[in-house]
Structure formats: structure tokens, C-alpha cells
Scaffold this motif. Structure first.
Motif, short mmCIF file in Angstrom:
data_model
loop_
_atom_site.label_atom_id
_atom_site.label_comp_id
_atom_site.label_asym_id
_atom_site.label_seq_id
_atom_site.Cartn_x
_atom_site.Cartn_y
_atom_site.Cartn_z
N LEU A 144 0.76 -1.13 -0.11
CA LEU A 144 0.08 0.08 -0.18
C LEU A 144 0.70 1.26 0.02
CD1 LEU A 144 -2.50 -0.96 2.99
CD2 LEU A 144 -2.76 -1.56 0.50
N PRO A 145 0.91 2.16 -1.05
CA PRO A 145 1.79 3.49 -1.03
C PRO A 145 1.07 4.15 0.11
CG PRO A 145 0.53 2.79 -3.20
CD PRO A 145 0.06 2.01 -2.31
N VAL A 146 1.93 4.74 0.88
CA VAL A 146 1.49 5.94 1.92
C VAL A 146 1.45 7.09 1.30
CG1 VAL A 146 1.91 6.68 4.23
CG2 VAL A 146 2.80 4.33 3.58
N LEU A 147 0.19 7.73 1.32
CA LEU A 147 -0.11 9.03 0.75
C LEU A 147 -0.32 9.91 1.85
CD1 LEU A 147 -3.02 8.12 -1.65
CD2 LEU A 147 -0.49 8.20 -2.04
N ASP A 148 -0.45 11.29 1.89
CA ASP A 148 -0.59 12.28 3.04
C ASP A 148 -1.83 11.79 4.06
OD1 ASP A 148 -2.95 14.04 2.92
OD2 ASP A 148 -2.42 13.92 0.83
N ALA A 149 -1.66 12.58 5.08
CA ALA A 149 -2.32 12.10 6.69
C ALA A 149 -3.89 12.27 6.16
CB ALA A 149 -2.03 12.75 7.59
N ALA A 150 -4.31 13.08 5.19
CA ALA A 150 -5.91 13.25 4.85
C ALA A 150 -6.31 12.68 3.69
CB ALA A 150 -6.24 14.61 5.28
N ALA A 151 -5.53 11.97 2.86
CA ALA A 151 -5.59 11.71 1.56
C ALA A 151 -6.95 10.85 1.42
CB ALA A 151 -4.54 10.65 0.90
N ALA B 63 -11.19 26.56 18.84
CA ALA B 63 -11.73 25.54 18.10
C ALA B 63 -11.22 24.20 18.91
CB ALA B 63 -10.87 25.20 16.76
N LEU B 64 -12.44 23.56 19.43
CA LEU B 64 -12.45 22.53 20.39
C LEU B 64 -12.79 21.17 19.58
CD1 LEU B 64 -12.22 21.53 23.40
CD2 LEU B 64 -14.45 22.61 23.44
N PHE B 65 -11.76 20.24 19.98
CA PHE B 65 -12.17 18.82 19.44
C PHE B 65 -11.92 17.78 20.35
CE2 PHE B 65 -10.84 15.04 16.70
CZ PHE B 65 -12.02 14.97 16.03
N PHE B 66 -12.88 16.78 20.45
CA PHE B 66 -12.66 15.76 21.24
C PHE B 66 -12.22 14.35 20.53
CE2 PHE B 66 -15.06 18.79 23.46
CZ PHE B 66 -14.94 18.47 24.69
N GLY B 67 -11.23 13.71 20.99
CA GLY B 67 -10.88 12.36 20.09
C GLY B 67 -9.82 11.70 20.97
N PHE B 68 -9.13 10.85 20.06
CA PHE B 68 -8.14 9.97 20.88
C PHE B 68 -7.35 9.52 19.92
CE2 PHE B 68 -9.67 5.54 19.69
CZ PHE B 68 -11.00 5.84 18.94
N THR B 69 -5.96 9.17 20.44
CA THR B 69 -4.91 8.99 19.67
C THR B 69 -4.88 7.64 18.77
OG1 THR B 69 -3.27 7.93 21.08
CG2 THR B 69 -3.26 10.67 20.84
N HIS B 70 -5.68 6.60 19.38
CA HIS B 70 -5.93 5.50 18.71
C HIS B 70 -6.78 5.51 17.45
CE1 HIS B 70 -3.48 3.77 22.01
NE2 HIS B 70 -3.69 2.70 21.51
N CYS B 71 -7.37 6.87 17.32
CA CYS B 71 -8.38 6.91 16.26
C CYS B 71 -7.90 6.59 14.86
CB CYS B 71 -8.80 8.40 16.21
SG CYS B 71 -10.36 8.74 15.27
N PRO B 72 -8.55 5.70 14.26
CA PRO B 72 -7.85 5.49 12.80
C PRO B 72 -8.15 6.46 11.66
CG PRO B 72 -9.86 4.09 13.15
CD PRO B 72 -9.63 5.04 14.32
N GLU B 73 -9.09 7.31 11.89
CA GLU B 73 -9.31 8.15 10.73
C GLU B 73 -9.99 9.54 11.17
OE1 GLU B 73 -11.82 6.28 7.80
OE2 GLU B 73 -12.47 8.16 7.10
N VAL B 74 -10.95 9.65 11.79
CA VAL B 74 -11.60 11.00 12.32
C VAL B 74 -10.47 11.90 12.85
CG1 VAL B 74 -13.44 12.18 13.29
CG2 VAL B 74 -13.97 10.05 12.38
N CYS B 75 -9.88 11.36 13.71
CA CYS B 75 -9.15 12.24 14.54
C CYS B 75 -7.63 12.72 13.50
CB CYS B 75 -8.66 11.73 15.75
SG CYS B 75 -10.02 11.34 16.78
N PRO B 76 -7.07 11.92 13.08
CA PRO B 76 -6.00 12.22 12.23
C PRO B 76 -6.34 13.31 10.99
CG PRO B 76 -6.03 9.90 12.14
CD PRO B 76 -7.22 10.24 13.20
N THR B 77 -7.64 12.86 10.59
CA THR B 77 -8.10 13.75 9.33
C THR B 77 -8.40 14.99 9.78
OG1 THR B 77 -9.16 11.66 8.44
CG2 THR B 77 -9.84 13.81 7.69
N THR B 78 -8.81 14.82 11.11
CA THR B 78 -9.37 16.34 11.49
C THR B 78 -8.19 17.15 11.81
OG1 THR B 78 -11.39 15.65 12.25
CG2 THR B 78 -10.77 17.74 13.44
N MET B 79 -7.06 16.61 12.37
CA MET B 79 -5.79 17.08 12.75
C MET B 79 -5.23 17.79 11.36
SD MET B 79 -5.52 17.48 16.02
CE MET B 79 -7.40 17.50 15.91
N ALA B 80 -5.36 16.99 10.11
CA ALA B 80 -4.79 17.38 9.08
C ALA B 80 -5.38 18.59 8.53
CB ALA B 80 -4.66 15.96 8.08
#
Ligand SMILES: [Cu+2]
Lengths: 161, 196
Positions: A144-151, B63-80
Motif C-alpha cells: 500500500l503506498p503511503v499518501l498524506d495524512a488526509a488523503a 476550536a475545540l475537538f474531542f478525540g483519541f490517538t488510537h483513532c484510525p481516521e476521524v481524529c488524524p483527518t481532523t488534525m490534518a
């Protein structure tokens, strides 16, 4: 001895269908896998998501039953969904059903491979190896190619066909 | 005679009811802002181990967000996405602060959280604390979170994925939904900054 033989036999059965890649699509029997990708992970993030498109062009249903990777302790098959403004994630304990003649997409916001217990961060530009096991088609290894954090999707040009 | 007497009693009852209603209304209005959305008291700790409380959100828009570092998607996406907001706002957003409050405080220690949010910007602060105190801030903001077991003894968290916008007085001004497009999100942030 018998156990070893049985394991060897099982392994042999698992690799009877050789996989081959062509134009970014990995073919494994009736299963075509395209658009694989993952996302760069944030510092200390112990998990990562894996995404890909699976087409089952065979006459019968198959099932993605498990996945594994040297990049993490475990890989699970998950479903994520938004219910109102709440994010919910569930493990698909029986794997992911792949109906005959249909395409199932693992994408952000929905089904995904969940890498848990990352050995180290996923770095943009690198690749993450993963082994997928299908109930009927057998086993296949992918990168799996690693893309940016919100790809949201794999780059264009690697279309399923 | 009896008629007038009962009329008088009736009028007094009306007066009493009106007075009660007015008093009750005033009381309600007075309590409204103090007990309003996002209001509460809690003792938490930031990513540097410093004690923080509800005063954290005063003095600057947030801007206030509630999340957790073990989050696969919502949290890292929101941080990005947050990192994109800070970048797009540039100098205009210099007063804006962001907070990532962990709804998984048992795993998210200040250290772990600090490295995690540092990736976004030095203007985002990780906040954690005891489960009891995290529960208080989550309740104040109407945030839903729930532990969901996974195979192998592990667990994940369901949680509210919206970002709350607060003005410089710490008052709730709106939300940015998960994956709201950047132009809309920036519009809301500029509006917030204009009011603050
Ligand atoms: Cu999350």
C-alpha cells in the motif's frame, strides 16, 4: 509430523492461485484489487487505515477473511460509519462479504483495514506491505503506498478495469 | 358580597401567578448563560502536565475537538484539516487556539498527546485528565463517547466528530462538521475571528 504435513498442504492449497499485477491491478483468481493506499500517521498514533478496491468478477461470492502485515501487530477488518455527528467503528468478525460480480470499496469513512500496534509510523512516500486472505481466491500480498495524512483516494491513473 | 370576595381572591391568584412566572422567568434568564451549552467546571491537565480548567477557553477564539490517538481516521483527518486551516488563515488566524481533548484518557497521557498534536501546529494544545474530569467536560459540550471492545482485548472509541467554535469569551458559536469542505470551514473561522 502429520501436523506439519497438514500445514504444508494447507499452505500449498493457499498458493495454488498465483497473483499477478497489471496496470496497478492485482489479479487473484476472480478477485481484482486496485487503488490500494494508506495514510501517513501522526506522531504516536498506534493505528493506521488501509484502503483498496476489490472487484469479484467470479460467479460466486467470496469473502475477505483476514489480513496481516509485518508493519503492525495485527490487522483487522473494520467498518466505520457516521451516525449524525458521532463516529462509530466496528470490527467485522466474519470478514467482508464480496458478492459475485460486485465491487466493494474500502475507503475513508467506510470499510477499511485497521493496522493496530504499528511497529513505526507510516511515512508518506513509503509503502506498507499487507497480506490478504480470501476464503476462496486464496492469499495475496500487496504494497500500500503511503499518501498524506488526509488523503481520500489513491492517485488517478491506477483505475480498476 | 360573596361574589366580590371571590373575585378579589381570584385577582390575587392572578397576581401571584404572574409574579411567580416573572420571577421564574428572570431566574431562568439569569441561569441560562451560566449553565448554557459548553459550561461546566473541570480540572484537567494539558500536554505539558500543567493543570487547566474551564478558563482555558477565555481570552481568545478557540476550536475545540474531542478525540483519541488510537483513532484510525476521524481524529488524524481532523488534525490534518486543522493544520490546513491554520495555514490558510495565516496572520488573520493568529489569535485562534485549538484544543484536542482526549476522550480516551487512560491511554492518552500528556506526553503521547503532546507529540500527537505537535504535528498540527504549536497553537494546538492536547488536554487530558482523569476519566471523571474528562466526563465533566464532555457532558458540558454534549459530546458522546463510548468504549467499544475489539478482538484481542483491545478497544476503540465511538465519539462525536464535530469541531466546536468558541468566541474569546469562551461562548459557543457553532460547529464545523467532520469533513466539512475547507471553504465553508474557513468562512466559519473567519466569522468567529471577526466577532472576537
Ligand atoms: Cu476519532
Amino acid at each position: 509430523m502429520i501436523r506439519t504435513l497438514r500445514a504444508a498442504l494447507a499452505a500449498a492449497i493457499l498458493i495454488v492461485t498465483p497473483a499477478f499485477a497489471h496496470n496497478g491491478v492485482t489479479h487473484l483468481g476472480a478477485i481484482n484489487i486496485s487503488l490500494p493506499f494508506t495514510r501517513a500517521t501522526l506522531p504516536n498514533a498506534p493505528v493506521g487505515g488501509g484502503f483498496l478496491t476489490i472487484e469479484n468478477e467470479g460467479p460466486e461470492a467470496d469473502r475477505l477473511i483476514s489480513a496481516s502485515s509485518p508493519a503492525s501487530d495485527v490487522v483487522q477488518i473494520h467498518e466505520m460509519a457516521m451516525e449524525g455527528d458521532v463516529m462509530k467503528m466496528r470490527q467485522l468478525a466474519d470478514g467482508l462479504e464480496l458478492p459475485a460480480g460486485e465491487t466493494v470499496v474500502l475507503a475513508p469513512g467506510g470499510y477499511h483495514l485497521m493496522f493496530m500496534g504499528l511497529k513505526r509510523a507510516f511515512v508518506e512516500g513509503e509503502t506498507v506491505p499487507v497480506t490478504l486472505v480470501f476464503e476462496k481466491a486464496g492469499t495475496v500480498e500487496l504494497a500500500l503506498p503511503v499518501l498524506d495524512a488526509a488523503a481520500d483516494e489513491a492517485p488517478a491513473g491506477e483505475h480498476a478495469h | 358580597m360573596a361574589g366580590i370576595r371571590s373575585l378579589r381572591i381570584g385577582l390575587w391568584i392572578v397576581v401571584a401567578v404572574v409574579a411567580l412566572a416573572a420571577g421564574g422567568g428572570a431566574l431562568f434568564l439569569r441561569q441560562g448563560p451560566a449553565d448554557g451549552f459548553g459550561k461546566g467546571t473541570y480540572s484537567l491537565v494539558d500536554q505539558n502536565g500543567k493543570a487547566v480548567d474551564q478558563a482555558l477557553f477565555a481570552g481568545h477564539p478557540s476550536a475545540l475537538f474531542f478525540g483519541f490517538t488510537h483513532c484510525p481516521e476521524v481524529c488524524p483527518t481532523t488534525m490534518a484539516e486543522m493544520s490546513g486551516w491554520f495555514e490558510a488563515l495565516g496572520e488573520d488566524g493568529k489569535d485562534l487556539r485549538a484544543y484536542f481533548v482526549s476522550i480516551d484518557p487512560e491511554r492518552d497521557t500528556p506526553d503521547i498527546l503532546g507529540d500527537y498534536v505537535s504535528w498540527v501546529s504549536d497553537r494546538i494544545t492536547g488536554v487530558t485528565g482523569t476519566p471523571e474530569e474528562i466526563d465533566k467536560i464532555a457532558k458540558a459540550w454534549g459530546v458522546y463517547y463510548k468504549r467499544v471492545p475489539l478482538e484481542g482485548g483491545d478497544y476503540t472509541m465511538d465519539h462525536t466528530a464535530s469541531v466546536f467554535l468558541l468566541d474569546a469569551a469562551g461562548e459557543f458559536q457553532g460547529t464545523i462538521a467532520y469533513r466539512e469542505d475547507q471553504a465553508t470551514a474557513l468562512g466559519k473561522l473567519r466569522n468567529l475571528l471577526g466577532k472576537s
